[in-house]
Structures are given as structure tokens and as C-alpha cells.
Design an enzyme around this catalytic site. Structure first.
Site, PDB file in Angstrom:
ATOM      1  N   SER A 104       0.833  -1.195   0.000  1.00 16.75           N
ATOM      2  CA  SER A 104       0.000   0.000   0.000  1.00 16.75           C
ATOM      3  C   SER A 104       0.875   1.256   0.000  1.00 16.75           C
ATOM      4  CB  SER A 104      -0.961  -0.051   1.198  1.00 16.75           C
ATOM      5  OG  SER A 104      -1.972   0.908   1.093  1.00 16.75           O
ATOM      6  N   ASP A 154     -10.371  -3.718  -5.725  1.00 27.32           N
ATOM      7  CA  ASP A 154      -9.695  -2.851  -4.747  1.00 27.32           C
ATOM      8  C   ASP A 154     -10.308  -1.452  -4.811  1.00 27.32           C
ATOM      9  OD1 ASP A 154      -7.930  -1.330  -3.195  1.00 27.32           O
ATOM     10  OD2 ASP A 154      -6.197  -2.522  -3.790  1.00 27.32           O
ATOM     11  N   HIS A 185      -8.400  -4.534  -1.093  1.00 23.99           N
ATOM     12  CA  HIS A 185      -7.069  -4.026  -0.777  1.00 23.99           C
ATOM     13  C   HIS A 185      -6.309  -4.929   0.194  1.00 23.99           C
ATOM     14  CE1 HIS A 185      -4.297  -0.693  -1.243  1.00 23.99           C
ATOM     15  NE2 HIS A 185      -4.148  -0.567   0.065  1.00 23.99           N
TER      16      HIS A 185
END
Length: 209
Positions: A104, A154, A185
Site C-alpha cells: 500500500s 480494490d 485491498h
């Protein structure tokens, strides 16, 4: 830039072993990926810094003004700082190869470092990166290995932006592998297995690091 530029943890490996930098996601810290890094590369030296930006108490590596809206000046600052941190640890450890893994927000700053200094890493794993801008690669990624993992649903990183990042990297000569799952995610088991395959045996760029 010094080895102590970030609060960080190190799991040392034997002399001459690979160096693996692991970069956490928003709200986590230097502990998030430390054990995962050791699982992926048992004999490597693992370096895990903590993001130096606080977003309402959540640690990050650079500022943003909204979801997917980056403070590009602060990203440039973070990129330069992280590159110097990696160089300092590389010079101290004198590893056989240098690898990176980020999730991320950690994947985003890692990707930005790769764009800025393509020769710094031999291989990088970007888990759920979001690159909403057109990368300007300072050199060539020829001979460099990149794994991208992503979710088809996502909500933070739309699949089209993942595919665009893949295209950018391929166009600049990188050897790119992409691993998808049907979720969002979160990191799923197939991504973890893809990372295991990617780093074992760990790929080395042509000509070494």
C-alpha cells in the site's frame, strides 16, 4: 543520508547475504512486514523503517490531501530520503543483492524510489500500489525484476491504474510479474505465494547491484 534516518528495525543476516527493505502500509509500523520478510528470505538482512509522516496518528511515508491525491512535493522529499536510507544500509551491509517489498503506502514510496533511482534495487515487490501519476523513470529498468500484486475489486487502487503501472514498467524494460485476486485491498494467500516464488530463488539484476 544516514542509516538512522528513520526509526527502524533490522534482522541481520550473514555477511554478504541479500538486503531486503520492507515498507509498511498506512497506519502500521516497522513490525508489520518484518516477519514476512524473514519468511521470504530467511538468510537476508531485513531492514524495516517506520513512516515519518503522521496522518491523524497513522504512520505514512509521505503526505496526501485525500484518498489517491498525493502531496507531490512531499513524495519527492520522501523518495529522496528513502533512497538515501537504502544507500546507507547497502553501503554498510555490502549485500549480494538489494531487494524491496512494500504494501500500500509502502509500495507507493518504494515504486517512487525505483522510478528515481532504477539501479538501487535488483528486484521489488509492490503489493497493492497506487500510482495516480505518470512515472518519470530516471534511467532504465532493463534487467530489474518487479512483482505487482493487486485486487480486482480494490476500492483504493482501481485495476486500470494497476494495469497502467504495469505498462509503464514494461515500457521501460522491467521484467514484470502481476498477481491478481478477486478481492479488495487486503493481502490474500495467492499474493503471499507469488512473493515467495518471486524471491526464492531471489532474482538478481543483470550485472549485479
Amino acid at each position: 543520508m544516514s542509516k538512522g534516518a528513520y526509526i527502524h528495525k533490522v534482522l541481520p543476516g550473514p555477511p554478504g547475504s541479500p538486503l531486503l527493505l520492507v515498507l509498511h502500509g498506512t497506519g502500521a509500523d516497522e513490525n508489520q512486514l518484518l516477519g514476512f520478510g524473514r519468511e521470504l528470505l530467511p538468510s537476508a538482512t531485513i531492514v524495516s523503517p517506520r513512516g515519518d509522516v503522521s496522518e491523524h496518528g497513522a504512520a505514512r511515508f509521505f503526505r496526501r490531501t485525500g484518498e489517491g491525491v498525493y502531496d507531490m512535493d512531499d513524495l519527492a522529499r520522501a523518495t529522496s530520503k528513502m533512497a538515501g536510507f537504502v544507500r546507507a544500509h547497502t553501503e554498510a551491509a555490502k549485500p549480494s543483492a538489494v531487494f524491496g517489498l512494500g504494501y500500500s503506502n509502502g509500495a507507493n514510496v518504494l515504486a517512487s524510489v525505483v522510478f528515481a533511482e532504477p539501479g538501487l534495487f535488483d528486484a521489488t515487490a509492490l503489493m497493492h500500489p497506487l500510482i495516480p501519476f505518470e512515472p518519470q523513470v530516471q534511467g532504465s529498468l532493463a534487467g530489474r525484476h518487479v512483482l505487482i500484486t493487486a485486487g480486482k475489486r480494490d476500492p483504493i487502487c482501481p485495476p486500470n491504474l494497476t494495469s497502467r503501472l504495469e505498462a509503464y514498467l514494461r515500457a521501460d524494460g522491467a521484467d514484470v510479474t502481476v498477481e491478481w485476486h478477486d478481492g479488495g485491498h487486503e493481502i490474500r494467500p495467492n499474493e503471499i505465494e507469488a512473493a515467495r516464488r518471486f524471491f526464492a530463488p531471489a532474482p538478481v539484476a543483470e550485472g549485479g547491484n
